[in-house]
Write a protein that holds these residues in place. Structure first.
Motif, PDB file in Angstrom:
ATOM      1  N   MET A   1       0.854  -1.172   0.000  1.00  0.00           N
ATOM      2  CA  MET A   1       0.000   0.000   0.000  1.00  0.00           C
ATOM      3  C   MET A   1       0.898   1.233   0.000  1.00  0.00           C
ATOM      4  O   MET A   1       1.828   1.335   0.785  1.00  0.00           O
ATOM      5  CB  MET A   1      -0.899  -0.021   1.230  1.00  0.00           C
ATOM      6  CG  MET A   1      -1.955   1.023   1.193  1.00  0.00           C
ATOM      7  SD  MET A   1      -3.122   0.980   2.559  1.00  0.00           S
ATOM      8  CE  MET A   1      -3.707  -0.677   2.509  1.00  0.00           C
ATOM      9  N   SER A   2       0.581   2.178  -0.880  1.00  0.00           N
ATOM     10  CA  SER A   2       1.423   3.373  -0.998  1.00  0.00           C
ATOM     11  C   SER A   2       1.073   4.396   0.086  1.00  0.00           C
ATOM     12  O   SER A   2       0.039   4.314   0.756  1.00  0.00           O
ATOM     13  CB  SER A   2       1.244   3.990  -2.382  1.00  0.00           C
ATOM     14  OG  SER A   2      -0.032   4.578  -2.497  1.00  0.00           O
ATOM     15  N   ASP A   3       1.958   5.374   0.219  1.00  0.00           N
ATOM     16  CA  ASP A   3       1.714   6.441   1.194  1.00  0.00           C
ATOM     17  C   ASP A   3       0.455   7.223   0.855  1.00  0.00           C
ATOM     18  O   ASP A   3      -0.277   7.659   1.745  1.00  0.00           O
ATOM     19  CB  ASP A   3       2.905   7.394   1.238  1.00  0.00           C
ATOM     20  CG  ASP A   3       4.135   6.769   1.862  1.00  0.00           C
ATOM     21  OD1 ASP A   3       3.983   5.775   2.596  1.00  0.00           O
ATOM     22  OD2 ASP A   3       5.251   7.291   1.615  1.00  0.00           O
ATOM     23  N   ALA A   4       0.188   7.404  -0.437  1.00  0.00           N
ATOM     24  CA  ALA A   4      -1.014   8.128  -0.854  1.00  0.00           C
ATOM     25  C   ALA A   4      -2.276   7.382  -0.432  1.00  0.00           C
ATOM     26  O   ALA A   4      -3.259   7.992   0.009  1.00  0.00           O
ATOM     27  CB  ALA A   4      -1.007   8.337  -2.364  1.00  0.00           C
ATOM     28  N   GLN A   5      -2.274   6.070  -0.553  1.00  0.00           N
ATOM     29  CA  GLN A   5      -3.439   5.280  -0.157  1.00  0.00           C
ATOM     30  C   GLN A   5      -3.641   5.331   1.353  1.00  0.00           C
ATOM     31  O   GLN A   5      -4.778   5.419   1.830  1.00  0.00           O
ATOM     32  CB  GLN A   5      -3.283   3.844  -0.637  1.00  0.00           C
ATOM     33  CG  GLN A   5      -3.406   3.711  -2.140  1.00  0.00           C
ATOM     34  CD  GLN A   5      -3.070   2.327  -2.637  1.00  0.00           C
ATOM     35  OE1 GLN A   5      -2.197   1.657  -2.096  1.00  0.00           O
ATOM     36  NE2 GLN A   5      -3.758   1.902  -3.689  1.00  0.00           N
TER      37      GLN A   5
ATOM     38  N   THR B   1      -6.760   7.720   5.881  1.00  0.00           N
ATOM     39  CA  THR B   1      -6.744   8.535   7.091  1.00  0.00           C
ATOM     40  C   THR B   1      -7.614   9.782   6.940  1.00  0.00           C
ATOM     41  O   THR B   1      -8.375  10.126   7.853  1.00  0.00           O
ATOM     42  CB  THR B   1      -5.299   8.958   7.420  1.00  0.00           C
ATOM     43  OG1 THR B   1      -4.489   7.785   7.520  1.00  0.00           O
ATOM     44  CG2 THR B   1      -5.227   9.734   8.715  1.00  0.00           C
ATOM     45  N   ALA B   2      -7.499  10.443   5.808  1.00  0.00           N
ATOM     46  CA  ALA B   2      -8.179  11.727   5.620  1.00  0.00           C
ATOM     47  C   ALA B   2      -9.686  11.588   5.433  1.00  0.00           C
ATOM     48  O   ALA B   2     -10.452  12.430   5.920  1.00  0.00           O
ATOM     49  CB  ALA B   2      -7.580  12.456   4.418  1.00  0.00           C
ATOM     50  N   THR B   3     -10.120  10.561   4.741  1.00  0.00           N
ATOM     51  CA  THR B   3     -11.552  10.415   4.451  1.00  0.00           C
ATOM     52  C   THR B   3     -12.406  10.302   5.712  1.00  0.00           C
ATOM     53  O   THR B   3     -13.407  11.013   5.838  1.00  0.00           O
ATOM     54  CB  THR B   3     -11.782   9.235   3.496  1.00  0.00           C
ATOM     55  OG1 THR B   3     -11.001   9.437   2.316  1.00  0.00           O
ATOM     56  CG2 THR B   3     -13.241   9.123   3.113  1.00  0.00           C
ATOM     57  N   PRO B   4     -12.055   9.440   6.678  1.00  0.00           N
ATOM     58  CA  PRO B   4     -12.868   9.403   7.906  1.00  0.00           C
ATOM     59  C   PRO B   4     -12.844  10.721   8.685  1.00  0.00           C
ATOM     60  O   PRO B   4     -13.845  11.088   9.306  1.00  0.00           O
ATOM     61  CB  PRO B   4     -12.238   8.284   8.731  1.00  0.00           C
ATOM     62  CG  PRO B   4     -11.494   7.451   7.756  1.00  0.00           C
ATOM     63  CD  PRO B   4     -11.061   8.371   6.669  1.00  0.00           C
ATOM     64  N   ILE B   5     -11.733  11.449   8.610  1.00  0.00           N
ATOM     65  CA  ILE B   5     -11.660  12.748   9.295  1.00  0.00           C
ATOM     66  C   ILE B   5     -12.616  13.743   8.638  1.00  0.00           C
ATOM     67  O   ILE B   5     -13.332  14.475   9.333  1.00  0.00           O
ATOM     68  CB  ILE B   5     -10.211  13.276   9.293  1.00  0.00           C
ATOM     69  CG1 ILE B   5      -9.337  12.375  10.163  1.00  0.00           C
ATOM     70  CG2 ILE B   5     -10.146  14.716   9.759  1.00  0.00           C
ATOM     71  CD1 ILE B   5      -7.858  12.657  10.059  1.00  0.00           C
ATOM     72  N   ILE B   6     -12.664  13.756   7.314  1.00  0.00           N
ATOM     73  CA  ILE B   6     -13.593  14.639   6.597  1.00  0.00           C
ATOM     74  C   ILE B   6     -15.032  14.291   6.952  1.00  0.00           C
ATOM     75  O   ILE B   6     -15.862  15.173   7.194  1.00  0.00           O
ATOM     76  CB  ILE B   6     -13.360  14.540   5.075  1.00  0.00           C
ATOM     77  CG1 ILE B   6     -11.993  15.114   4.712  1.00  0.00           C
ATOM     78  CG2 ILE B   6     -14.467  15.256   4.298  1.00  0.00           C
ATOM     79  CD1 ILE B   6     -11.569  14.825   3.301  1.00  0.00           C
TER      80      ILE B   6
ATOM     81  N   SER C   1      -1.035   3.488  -7.987  1.00  0.00           N
ATOM     82  CA  SER C   1      -0.295   2.248  -8.200  1.00  0.00           C
ATOM     83  C   SER C   1       0.579   1.979  -6.982  1.00  0.00           C
ATOM     84  O   SER C   1       1.173   2.886  -6.425  1.00  0.00           O
ATOM     85  CB  SER C   1       0.573   2.348  -9.447  1.00  0.00           C
ATOM     86  OG  SER C   1       1.496   3.401  -9.298  1.00  0.00           O
ATOM     87  N   PRO C   2       0.647   0.721  -6.566  1.00  0.00           N
ATOM     88  CA  PRO C   2       1.496   0.389  -5.420  1.00  0.00           C
ATOM     89  C   PRO C   2       2.963   0.556  -5.768  1.00  0.00           C
ATOM     90  O   PRO C   2       3.350   0.491  -6.936  1.00  0.00           O
ATOM     91  CB  PRO C   2       1.169  -1.061  -5.124  1.00  0.00           C
ATOM     92  CG  PRO C   2       0.577  -1.585  -6.381  1.00  0.00           C
ATOM     93  CD  PRO C   2      -0.048  -0.413  -7.090  1.00  0.00           C
ATOM     94  N   LEU C   3       3.753   0.804  -4.766  1.00  0.00           N
ATOM     95  CA  LEU C   3       5.184   0.962  -4.983  1.00  0.00           C
ATOM     96  C   LEU C   3       5.802  -0.368  -5.396  1.00  0.00           C
ATOM     97  O   LEU C   3       5.431  -1.418  -4.878  1.00  0.00           O
ATOM     98  CB  LEU C   3       5.860   1.473  -3.707  1.00  0.00           C
ATOM     99  CG  LEU C   3       5.435   2.855  -3.241  1.00  0.00           C
ATOM    100  CD1 LEU C   3       6.071   3.174  -1.899  1.00  0.00           C
ATOM    101  CD2 LEU C   3       5.842   3.902  -4.255  1.00  0.00           C
ATOM    102  N   PRO C   4       6.743  -0.326  -6.341  1.00  0.00           N
ATOM    103  CA  PRO C   4       7.360  -1.586  -6.779  1.00  0.00           C
ATOM    104  C   PRO C   4       8.286  -2.181  -5.745  1.00  0.00           C
ATOM    105  O   PRO C   4       8.726  -1.611  -4.862  1.00  0.00           O
ATOM    106  CB  PRO C   4       8.150  -1.193  -8.022  1.00  0.00           C
ATOM    107  CG  PRO C   4       8.266   0.283  -8.006  1.00  0.00           C
ATOM    108  CD  PRO C   4       7.228   0.807  -7.067  1.00  0.00           C
TER     109      PRO C   4
END
Length: 55
Positions: free
Chosen positions: A1-5, A10-15, A52-55
């Motif tokens: 899982m990438s940092d963006a994911q 994290t951000a969606t439940p806070i919103i 995309s996930p990190l390679p």
């Protein structure tokens, strides 16, 4: 899982929590709350699935 994911997860439940809190305080209408929650879930879903996930 990438940092963006992880950030999206994290951000969606806070919103969503802020939208509900604003609704309870009477600042946001019901339609606004439903729109904020629905759009944040939709945007997070699209962004999550296109990252995309990190390679």
């Amino acid at each position: 899982m990438s940092d963006a994911q992880i950030g999206l997860m994290t951000a969606t439940p806070i919103i969503i929590a802020f939208a509900i809190a604003l609704r309870r305080m009477g600042v946001l209408s019901t339609v606004g709350t439903v729109s904020a929650v629905g759009l944040s879930i939709g945007i997070a879903t699209v962004l999550f699935t296109t990252q995309s996930p990190l390679p």
